[in-house]
Design an enzyme around this catalytic site. Structure first.
Site, PDB file in Angstrom:
ATOM      1  N   TYR A  80      56.160  47.414  45.595  1.00 34.16           N
ATOM      2  CA  TYR A  80      56.705  47.083  44.277  1.00 34.16           C
ATOM      3  C   TYR A  80      56.326  48.046  43.159  1.00 34.16           C
ATOM      4  CZ  TYR A  80      52.068  44.810  44.002  1.00 34.16           C
ATOM      5  OH  TYR A  80      50.727  44.537  44.051  1.00 34.16           O
ATOM      6  N   HIS A  85      46.470  43.657  44.856  1.00 32.80           N
ATOM      7  CA  HIS A  85      46.056  42.428  44.180  1.00 32.80           C
ATOM      8  C   HIS A  85      44.913  41.774  44.946  1.00 32.80           C
ATOM      9  CE1 HIS A  85      46.227  38.644  42.033  1.00 32.80           C
ATOM     10  NE2 HIS A  85      46.416  38.011  43.179  1.00 32.80           N
ATOM     11  N   ARG A 120      45.243  48.089  37.701  1.00 34.24           N
ATOM     12  CA  ARG A 120      44.719  47.696  39.010  1.00 34.24           C
ATOM     13  C   ARG A 120      45.058  48.806  40.007  1.00 34.24           C
ATOM     14  NH1 ARG A 120      48.219  43.540  41.263  1.00 34.24           N
ATOM     15  NH2 ARG A 120      48.866  45.171  42.710  1.00 34.24           N
TER      16      ARG A 120
END
Length: 363
Positions: free
Chosen positions: A273, A264, A260
């Site tokens: 993160y 998100h 990805r």
């Protein structure tokens, strides 16, 4: 292997790949595909146009025109490859990120935007496109897909279903229950997991201690891991899995190993993160650039073709923006329409209460 390597610095073992990141064609003993130059040009066009739709949607959300958007950036090959493997009679059950599959099923992209703009409840007829409405609840569409597949089985029809979900959804009970039902009833279904390495902010190693495709063996059906950035391999593997489903061989789990590239959703900040080096490693595996390199190296397309596709993408983006902004806002009470097929006492009561609330503003 380090965590960074596991998430993209190195290719994982047992990976079906037909087109390398450098655009070199490779053979596989079990999965092969015969593509004409026109076929490859068509796949390239799909990839570019779908990415343009996605980028325009992200821009619209950033400007306050959409409430939220789930980007597919980096996952175009997994979606176009699997989407183009579907026949007219197959039924697809998406999550909320399968914009590329929607494109393959001839869903007008502005209808996708309508859902995230809040002006409709879904926007398209699933029966017309054999493409179910987007599912926001993580993993629940896999149960719907298995039920549909069992219906196909009982109708003795030559068709299959495909259920899309992410790596994080494999931790959901719904997904594991759907695996059980599909296996026990030998349902004609393909489970297509887009393993993009991150379940929102949780890395893959917090979802599973083994490769996801190997979970299938515990439920009694085959699993295969494919290079999710290789549109050739995704097409070949999904086509074979769907044919197995249609011919009574039961379910298959396809794990499309991808990444990805964006957030998100547009409410997420992935820089909190994950590290930049991980992203840079995956940029070298871009699904569009490898097809472009293949076309160039084999002299199947020249600059004129690529310029024409880019121009078409720009026009598509402009048209999508114009039509999105022109979508009329629904009447507030319309939210109660079509919840039930017939009059429902509780719904009628809630409608009346909301109407009274709105009347208070009118005064």
């Amino acid at each position: 292997m380090t965590t960074e390597a596991a998430r993209g610095a190195e290719s994982p073992p047992e990976l079906v790949q037909l087109l390398t990141p450098e655009g070199e064609r490779v053979e596989h003993p079990d999965y092969d595909i015969d593509l004409t130059p026109e076929d490859v040009r068509s796949l390239y066009r799909d990839l570019v146009l779908v990415r343009r739709i996605d980028l325009e949607a992200v821009a619209l959300q950033r400007q306050g025109e959409l409430g939220i958007w789930a980007s597919l950036l980096g996952q175009e090959a997994a979606q176009i490859g699997s989407g183009r493997a579907l026949t007219d009679v197959d039924m697809a059950f998406p999550t909320y990120r399968e914009h590329g599959v929607a494109w393959c099923r001839d869903v007008d992209p502005v209808k996708l935007l309508g859902l995230f703009r809040g002006v409709n409840h879904g926007g398209w007829d699933p029966k017309e496109h054999n493409f179910h409405l987007y599912t926001i609840v993580i993993g629940s569409q896999t149960l719907h897909a298995v039920g549909y597949a069992m219906g196909i089985q009982r109708d003795d029809a030559s068709a299959a279903t495909i259920a899309y979900f992410g790596d994080g959804a494999t931790s959901q009970g719904d997904v594991n229950e759907s695996f059980i039902w599909a296996s026990v009833f030998n349902a004609p279904i393909v489970f297509f997991c887009q393993n993009n390495q991150w379940a929102i902010s949780e890395p893959l190693e917090k979802q599973s201690r083994i490769p996801l495709y190997r979970r299938a063996s515990g439920f009694g059906f085959p699993g295969i891991r494919v290079d999710g950035n290789d549109v050739f391999a995704c097409l070949a593997v999904t086509r074979k899995a769907l044919e197995a489903a249609r011919t009574g061989q039961g379910p298959t789990l396809v794990e499309a190993y991808t990444y990805r590239m964006g957030a998100h959703t547009t409410t997420d900040d992935p820089t909190r993160y994950r590290v930049a080096s991980e992203l840079e490693a995956w940029k070298l595996k871009d699904p569009i650039e490898r097809v472009k390199a293949y076309l160039y190296k084999n002299e199947h397309a020249g600059q004129e073709f690529f310029d024409a596709v880019d121009a078409e993408a720009a026009q598509l983006g402009a048209d999508l923006r114009r039509r999105c902004l022109a979508m009329p806002d629904p009447e507030p009470l319309d939210i109660f329409d079509h919840v039930y097929s017939e009059s429902h006492a509780l719904m009628d009561q809630e409608r009346a209460q909301f109407a009274a609330y709105l009347e208070g503003f009118a005064k």
